[in-house]
Scaffold this active site. Sequence first.
Site, PDB file in Angstrom:
ATOM      1  N   GLY A 232      -8.914 -13.137 -33.911  1.00  0.00           N
ATOM      2  CA  GLY A 232      -8.101 -12.153 -34.622  1.00  0.00           C
ATOM      3  C   GLY A 232      -7.480 -12.676 -35.899  1.00  0.00           C
ATOM      4  N   GLU A 233      -7.304 -13.972 -35.986  1.00  0.00           N
ATOM      5  CA  GLU A 233      -6.526 -14.502 -37.098  1.00  0.00           C
ATOM      6  C   GLU A 233      -7.274 -15.481 -37.998  1.00  0.00           C
ATOM      7  OE1 GLU A 233      -2.145 -14.502 -35.307  1.00  0.00           O
ATOM      8  OE2 GLU A 233      -3.680 -14.983 -33.867  1.00  0.00           O
TER       9      GLU A 233
ATOM     10  N   ALA B 246      -8.490 -11.775 -25.733  1.00  0.00           N
ATOM     11  CA  ALA B 246      -9.866 -11.818 -25.225  1.00  0.00           C
ATOM     12  C   ALA B 246     -10.052 -13.003 -24.283  1.00  0.00           C
ATOM     13  CB  ALA B 246     -10.862 -11.884 -26.378  1.00  0.00           C
TER      14      ALA B 246
ATOM     15  N   LYS C 210     -20.782  -6.958 -33.456  1.00  0.00           N
ATOM     16  CA  LYS C 210     -20.360  -5.953 -34.432  1.00  0.00           C
ATOM     17  C   LYS C 210     -18.849  -5.954 -34.607  1.00  0.00           C
ATOM     18  CE  LYS C 210     -22.704  -2.086 -34.524  1.00  0.00           C
ATOM     19  NZ  LYS C 210     -23.234  -0.699 -34.403  1.00  0.00           N
TER      20      LYS C 210
ATOM     21  N   LYS D 252     -13.241 -17.856 -27.571  1.00  0.00           N
ATOM     22  CA  LYS D 252     -12.132 -18.298 -28.424  1.00  0.00           C
ATOM     23  C   LYS D 252     -11.733 -17.085 -29.272  1.00  0.00           C
ATOM     24  CE  LYS D 252     -14.344 -22.031 -30.315  1.00  0.00           C
ATOM     25  NZ  LYS D 252     -14.468 -23.426 -30.868  1.00  0.00           N
TER      26      LYS D 252
ATOM     27  N   PHE E  67      -0.969  -5.931 -36.485  1.00  0.00           N
ATOM     28  CA  PHE E  67      -1.032  -7.200 -37.221  1.00  0.00           C
ATOM     29  C   PHE E  67       0.203  -8.053 -36.942  1.00  0.00           C
ATOM     30  CE2 PHE E  67      -2.916  -3.692 -39.680  1.00  0.00           C
ATOM     31  CZ  PHE E  67      -4.235  -3.968 -39.381  1.00  0.00           C
TER      32      PHE E  67
ATOM     33  N   GLN F 221     -13.701  -7.785 -37.188  1.00  0.00           N
ATOM     34  CA  GLN F 221     -12.361  -8.351 -37.055  1.00  0.00           C
ATOM     35  C   GLN F 221     -12.158  -9.506 -38.036  1.00  0.00           C
ATOM     36  OE1 GLN F 221     -11.447  -9.506 -33.035  1.00  0.00           O
ATOM     37  NE2 GLN F 221      -9.243  -9.421 -33.391  1.00  0.00           N
TER      38      GLN F 221
END
Lengths: 165, 736
Positions: B702-703, B506, B632, B699, B236, B637
């Site tokens: 993660g955040e 990614a 999935k 795009k 994180f 995420q």
Amino acid sequence: MGGASVVGRTTVTVQVNGQERRLELDSRVTLLDMLREHLELTGTKKGCDQGACGACTVLLDGRRVVSCLTLAAQCDGREVTTIEGLAPGGELHPLQEAFIRHDGFQCGFCTAGQIMSAVALLAEERAGSDAEIREFMSGNLCRCGAYPNIVAAIREIAQQGGGMP
Amino acid sequence: MTAPSPNKIVGEPVDRIDGQLKVTGGAHYPSDVGYPDMAHAVLVQSTIASGTIRAIDTADALAAPGVFAVITHENVPELVHEVMTPFGPSPRFPLKDNRIVHHGQHVAVVVAETLEEARAASRLVRVEYDETAAILDIDDPRAQVTTNPYEMDVERGDVEKALASADIVYDERFHTAPVTNNPLGPFAAVARWDDGRLLIHSSTQWPVMERHVLAGIFSLDESAVQVLVPYLGGGFGAGLRTWPHTVLTALAARILDRPVKLVVPRPQMFTSVGHRPETVQHLRIGATSDGRLVAIDHEGTSTTGAEESNLEPITVVTREAYDCPNLATHDRLVALNIPNPGAMRAPGHAEGSFALESAMDELSHRLGIDPLELRLRNFAEVNPQTRLPWSSNALRECYRVGAERFGWHHRNAEPGSLRDGEWLIGHGMAAVSYSWWATPCRATLSLGRDGGARLRAAATDIGTGTYTIAAQIVAELLGLEVDQVHVEIGDSALPLAPPSGGSGLAVAFGGAIEDAAAHLVRAFLDLVRDDDRSPLRGRDPDEVIATNGRLQLSDDPGVGESYTAILERHGKDELSAEGETDPTPKAEGMTMSPAGAFAAQFAEVRVHEELGLLKVTRLVAAVDAGRVLNEKTARSQVAGGMVMAIGMTQFEETAFDPATGRITNATFGDYLIPVSADIPDLDVVFVGEPDRYNPMGIKGIGEVGITCAPAAIANAVYHATGKRIRSLPITIEELL
């Protein structure tokens, strides 16, 4: 070799995943460190070493315990089951399969503890509803936030009759 | 370019390819590594926040059973102390002199044969200090303040003039508490030296950067350092720096000439590997009475460690959020005697969007306009800062789909109007965009006689699903099954890759894989260019498609042959190709604004009228993620970000004792992260189209999950109770 320890040493005979193991240990060694550092069973994780995160959950005589707060010396003559003992022949336990199917983990660090806890939860018959699963799985932290998927995985196996071995 | 792929694997909800390892305990994290003659190290930390070490007595520790060495500032060998990284200089090396700049600073490392011996001896190290007054308060006038610390401050138009002429001016202050990453896996390092080369198993999100920093600190060629992290127990953001404990582990291993393992205990995780700093923010917004934004002024201040740098761009989120002609954003950094902060999931953005999106909600209530409608009236058709068209933007669809799934339009907008017995019910929403950041990426892809592919890059999977999405991309582009793709990552010796961080891996890795796959297909066609026995003789990549383990003509599928047939006939074990991408937007000549993910989140809360208890009962996120690589893992995420947002909004606060600077809740028993019982079912839905900027249309996501949930929840609390809470976490006291 380091110097001889002034602290006591203890001999422990314990059944780990069905195998008898006999170890001579520093008496301060916890069950968790015995598994990880002395038996190379690193599937059980150390997340806090204070009994607060559940990552080190194993079954001791069939009951879930946090192995970081259990001394190895307390396990003499007892049976320990770890994540490595859940799929002995390579065939996954139904809960392990359900965790994969429902994506019940991300980093995977808490997963062994979650699954061992869930195995015990089913045996305790405390998986009767989502609320019950959530409550009785709340001793197992997941920082990635996979909780809804973990609940879904346990729910599915509970509804199939518990997946008890 | 190969013709469009007929295989539909990317996007499918494929189970994680590392799932079996993770559910059987077979995935090896840095803290799981052991060597036969390995020693164990334990850190000793300072018990004051500011001052100097007058004396450090290690005699008893050194005499304790099993102890090999105690390293302090008095006997530490000469090292290089600062190595530059994209996040600023590497963190301050704590043993560089006798000064203490924060409570919990490493002052010694004790190395012994066993963990138990090292831990026992660490308690025998006696330190005497000369204490000086610590600066611990963000408002302390003695604190060193840096304005515009990241050179990201922006001004457009004339904010003061526009505020003076606005129909309504909003002017409020916000506060967010410091919070701590606390990945469940404690950070660990296992170091060994072999003939002047350093091999280190380390909790890092960026092996290539870790190699660069360690090579710099130990004055080695980068090729003499190898960093391994096949699995990481979460990060994180904590794994984006090379922290001092890693350096000390490598140093101990060098001094002892044997492998050394150091696992940071949970309480020390609060002081050793960064945290999200405290922020105070000031927002002024001018609007017309019909809800057009005419001016925004956003000032954000965060804390950092003394003699440290940190990148916490709080106000960046505001400059591109709405179509507003007059805007100023300013960040400030205040240095305190606290442990060095660091990146934590959406650094700056999570705090900044809490303020901005709470303010938008408050403004909508003052104007009597629905919060969603107010946002639509100020929708940014183009990037409002650059005026370039977005490479993609489905934020309107996020609003529409999210509102539909949540049932937003059925609510009574009046605060306090919904209740169920003693529980007050509230609905709130917020939105955000989160752009990605990435560095150049390379990948090597090979295909062998067994028909399987092997992908190699120094990327990491910190739980995000990198292994799986990479295998899916390769399988789709080469026409293979997912289980025919072997993914090798988590090793700095592999082709360079950006971090798992900044929502950018990614994007970059996907681009590099795409490039490598194109080169590999070309390599196969080159091999048969003059091959009379090949049906693909003389064909170009744009004439063929890859499917079912073979290459065939796109307009005549019967004409083609398998990879393995080509390899066998030419007596080759495998063909290999390199791919690379530089996703960094160029400074000039851009025709579009590379967009990040967009999201709208809708929250339902219940607040107990008498007890002030707060429960989040529903959370819906509609996300424009561009091309979703695995439905999935992508959903997981985003949901994970929402869970962390619930923690930040309801529970989490790293509590510094104001007198001593000691963190008073540095355990999982005292620092509360969400547990299963705190989390409702989370509804994550993806909308939008593949992005135009990136070749794969990706795009990062993660955040984006954490960035708008705190405001959505706080806005729901207002709707339930009529209480506007402008500080996080929202505590019971504030709701009583």
